[in-house]
Design a protein around this motif. Structure first.
Motif, PDB file in Angstrom:
ATOM      1  N   ARG A  76     -12.849 -45.244  13.506  1.00  0.00           N
ATOM      2  CA  ARG A  76     -12.549 -43.882  13.524  1.00  0.00           C
ATOM      3  C   ARG A  76     -13.096 -42.849  12.568  1.00  0.00           C
ATOM      4  NH1 ARG A  76      -8.914 -47.490  14.365  1.00  0.00           N
ATOM      5  NH2 ARG A  76      -7.980 -47.841  16.349  1.00  0.00           N
TER       6      ARG A  76
ATOM      7  N   HIS B  27      -4.124 -37.597  15.325  1.00  0.00           N
ATOM      8  CA  HIS B  27      -3.810 -37.925  16.629  1.00  0.00           C
ATOM      9  C   HIS B  27      -4.938 -39.304  17.075  1.00  0.00           C
ATOM     10  CE1 HIS B  27      -1.116 -35.005  17.926  1.00  0.00           C
ATOM     11  NE2 HIS B  27      -1.905 -34.266  17.677  1.00  0.00           N
ATOM     12  N   LEU B  28      -6.255 -39.330  16.276  1.00  0.00           N
ATOM     13  CA  LEU B  28      -6.880 -40.390  16.430  1.00  0.00           C
ATOM     14  C   LEU B  28      -6.466 -41.462  15.811  1.00  0.00           C
ATOM     15  CD1 LEU B  28     -10.432 -38.397  16.567  1.00  0.00           C
ATOM     16  CD2 LEU B  28      -9.213 -38.993  18.564  1.00  0.00           C
TER      17      LEU B  28
ATOM     18  N   VAL C 228      -1.374 -39.667  22.308  1.00  0.00           N
ATOM     19  CA  VAL C 228      -2.617 -39.202  21.851  1.00  0.00           C
ATOM     20  C   VAL C 228      -3.466 -38.194  22.722  1.00  0.00           C
ATOM     21  CG1 VAL C 228      -4.925 -39.884  21.118  1.00  0.00           C
ATOM     22  CG2 VAL C 228      -2.986 -41.278  20.341  1.00  0.00           C
TER      23      VAL C 228
ATOM     24  N   THR D 177     -12.805 -36.489  11.870  1.00  0.00           N
ATOM     25  CA  THR D 177     -13.372 -34.990  12.542  1.00  0.00           C
ATOM     26  C   THR D 177     -13.461 -33.838  11.374  1.00  0.00           C
ATOM     27  OG1 THR D 177     -11.202 -33.897  13.256  1.00  0.00           O
ATOM     28  CG2 THR D 177     -12.679 -35.708  14.655  1.00  0.00           C
TER      29      THR D 177
ATOM     30  N   LEU E  13      -3.943 -34.327  21.633  1.00  0.00           N
ATOM     31  CA  LEU E  13      -5.540 -33.951  21.595  1.00  0.00           C
ATOM     32  C   LEU E  13      -5.685 -32.430  22.552  1.00  0.00           C
ATOM     33  CD1 LEU E  13      -7.656 -37.074  21.470  1.00  0.00           C
ATOM     34  CD2 LEU E  13      -7.115 -35.475  19.403  1.00  0.00           C
TER      35      LEU E  13
ATOM     36  N   ASP F 133      -7.364 -35.460  13.608  1.00  0.00           N
ATOM     37  CA  ASP F 133      -7.653 -37.070  12.999  1.00  0.00           C
ATOM     38  C   ASP F 133      -6.322 -37.696  13.011  1.00  0.00           C
ATOM     39  OD1 ASP F 133     -10.345 -36.417  12.298  1.00  0.00           O
ATOM     40  OD2 ASP F 133     -10.047 -35.781  10.392  1.00  0.00           O
TER      41      ASP F 133
END
Length: 90
Positions: free
Chosen positions: A33, A44-45, A66, A36, A70, A42
């Motif tokens: 991952r 959430h990812l 997620v 960003t 987002l 980040d």
């Protein structure tokens, strides 16, 4: 975003699912991952990593959470700017 997988049904958690004869427990996919640079996005990812330890039926709750986070982050980009404190220019 929720914490501690509160949206994930108990049945979807790997520790709660007994292994059938010959079946292996869920294994992480090992996907990288890339950050960003946006802390909210980040976070959430990074939550996607929780799905690595769940059976397939537990993935939905994580993915939906997620996606919701987002989507909220993108929606916030369209919000009008919040005015700052009144500046006295005397």
């Amino acid at each position: 975003m929720t914490d501690d997988m509160a949206d994930v049904p108990e049945a979807g958690r790997a520790a709660d699912v007994p292994e059938a004869a010959g079946e292996a427990a869920p294994e992480p996919l090992g996907l990288a991952r890339t950050p960003t640079g946006h802390a909210g996005v980040d976070a959430h990812l990074e939550r996607l990593a929780e799905a690595d330890h769940l059976t397939a039926d537990g993935h939905v709750a994580v993915y939906e959470d997620v996606h919701r986070g987002l989507r909220d982050a993108l929606t916030a980009l369209d919000a009008p700017p919040v005015p700052g404190p009144y500046e006295n220019r005397s």
